[in-house]
Design a protein around this motif. Structure first.
Motif, mmCIF file in Angstrom:
data_model
loop_
_atom_site.group_PDB
_atom_site.id
_atom_site.type_symbol
_atom_site.label_atom_id
_atom_site.label_comp_id
_atom_site.label_asym_id
_atom_site.label_seq_id
_atom_site.Cartn_x
_atom_site.Cartn_y
_atom_site.Cartn_z
ATOM 1 N N ASP A 39 0.985 -1.104 -0.038
ATOM 2 C CA ASP A 39 0.217 -0.219 0.039
ATOM 3 C C ASP A 39 0.999 1.184 0.011
ATOM 4 O O ASP A 39 2.250 1.099 0.177
ATOM 5 N N ARG A 40 0.109 2.383 0.077
ATOM 6 C CA ARG A 40 0.848 3.846 -0.005
ATOM 7 C C ARG A 40 1.910 3.837 1.023
ATOM 8 O O ARG A 40 3.111 4.296 0.799
ATOM 9 N N LYS A 41 1.505 3.511 2.307
ATOM 10 C CA LYS A 41 2.253 3.987 3.454
ATOM 11 C C LYS A 41 3.451 2.989 3.505
ATOM 12 O O LYS A 41 4.629 3.329 3.546
ATOM 13 N N ALA A 42 3.170 1.859 2.958
ATOM 14 C CA ALA A 42 4.472 0.871 3.281
ATOM 15 C C ALA A 42 5.629 0.949 2.051
ATOM 16 O O ALA A 42 6.757 0.922 2.294
ATOM 17 N N THR A 43 4.921 1.478 0.963
ATOM 18 C CA THR A 43 5.562 1.763 -0.142
ATOM 19 C C THR A 43 6.588 3.112 0.074
ATOM 20 O O THR A 43 7.937 3.017 -0.029
ATOM 21 N N GLY A 44 5.935 4.260 0.740
ATOM 22 C CA GLY A 44 6.762 5.194 1.146
ATOM 23 C C GLY A 44 7.952 4.774 2.362
ATOM 24 O O GLY A 44 8.833 5.459 2.191
ATOM 25 N N ILE A 45 7.288 3.887 3.060
ATOM 26 C CA ILE A 45 8.658 3.758 4.402
ATOM 27 C C ILE A 45 9.802 3.003 3.612
ATOM 28 O O ILE A 45 10.659 3.120 3.847
ATOM 29 N N VAL A 46 9.406 1.740 2.672
ATOM 30 C CA VAL A 46 10.575 0.982 2.119
ATOM 31 C C VAL A 46 11.234 1.838 1.293
ATOM 32 O O VAL A 46 12.489 1.611 1.259
ATOM 33 N N SER A 47 10.721 2.814 0.679
ATOM 34 C CA SER A 47 11.753 3.676 -0.431
ATOM 35 C C SER A 47 12.624 4.349 0.453
ATOM 36 O O SER A 47 13.669 4.762 -0.293
ATOM 37 N N TYR A 48 12.599 4.560 1.861
ATOM 38 C CA TYR A 48 13.902 5.345 2.303
ATOM 39 C C TYR A 48 14.792 4.357 2.929
ATOM 40 O O TYR A 48 15.933 4.798 3.223
ATOM 41 N N LEU A 49 14.454 3.247 3.044
ATOM 42 C CA LEU A 49 15.261 2.279 3.714
ATOM 43 C C LEU A 49 16.643 1.937 3.015
ATOM 44 O O LEU A 49 17.823 2.183 3.788
ATOM 45 N N THR A 50 16.680 1.470 1.815
ATOM 46 C CA THR A 50 17.892 1.062 1.193
ATOM 47 C C THR A 50 17.821 1.398 -0.365
ATOM 48 O O THR A 50 16.679 1.357 -0.686
ATOM 49 N N ILE A 51 18.595 1.398 -0.894
ATOM 50 C CA ILE A 51 18.713 1.557 -2.352
ATOM 51 C C ILE A 51 17.783 0.405 -3.029
ATOM 52 O O ILE A 51 17.046 0.424 -3.973
ATOM 53 N N VAL A 52 18.073 -0.677 -2.481
ATOM 54 C CA VAL A 52 17.440 -2.045 -3.141
ATOM 55 C C VAL A 52 15.810 -1.927 -2.617
ATOM 56 O O VAL A 52 14.886 -2.099 -3.348
ATOM 57 N N GLY A 53 15.583 -1.360 -1.451
ATOM 58 C CA GLY A 53 14.390 -1.077 -0.987
ATOM 59 C C GLY A 53 13.522 -0.339 -1.700
ATOM 60 O O GLY A 53 12.473 -0.190 -2.092
ATOM 61 N N TRP A 54 14.325 0.821 -2.141
ATOM 62 C CA TRP A 54 13.763 1.715 -3.219
ATOM 63 C C TRP A 54 13.250 1.148 -4.530
ATOM 64 O O TRP A 54 12.193 1.330 -4.884
ATOM 65 N N PHE A 55 13.963 0.230 -5.026
ATOM 66 C CA PHE A 55 13.665 -0.468 -6.456
ATOM 67 C C PHE A 55 12.382 -1.323 -6.081
ATOM 68 O O PHE A 55 11.816 -1.524 -7.011
ATOM 69 N N VAL A 56 12.497 -2.121 -4.979
ATOM 70 C CA VAL A 56 11.350 -2.923 -4.834
ATOM 71 C C VAL A 56 10.074 -2.069 -4.447
ATOM 72 O O VAL A 56 9.018 -2.504 -4.935
#
Length: 95
Positions: free
Chosen positions: A2-19
């Motif tokens: 969802d929107r919230k999880a996508t926003g949080i994961v995008s900040y964690l690592t560069i791999v997380g951003w791609f996911v």
């Protein structure tokens, strides 16, 4: 994701951003995807600049500031707010 999880994961690592970009809610979290990309690119640029002997100590201060900007971005994403992070928030890479 969802929107919230996508926003949080995008900040964690560069791999997380791609996911987050490819598997998440790209339209709903575009703001946080942009902010996360700016934070990650800032870390890459600062890592390269940190190799320069004379300014290496100053780059560590900037890396700490960039880290706190990333943490603040995670907090804003967790609260589901579209607030710009300080210093880096004005940069727009994704349209």
């Amino acid at each position: 994701m969802d929107r919230k999880a996508t926003g949080i994961v995008s900040y964690l690592t560069i791999v997380g951003w791609f996911v987050a970009y490819f598997a998440g809610d790209r339209d709903g979290a575009k703001f946080h995807l942009n902010q996360g990309l700016v934070v990650h690119l800032t870390f890459i640029v600062l890592a390269i600049m940190g190799r320069i002997p004379i300014i290496g100590w100053f780059v560590w201060i900037l890396r700490i500031v960039a880290f706190f900007c990333g943490v603040l971005g995670v907090v804003y994403a967790f609260q589901d707010q579209d607030k710009e992070i300080p210093l880096l928030g004005i940069i727009k890479l994704l349209k």
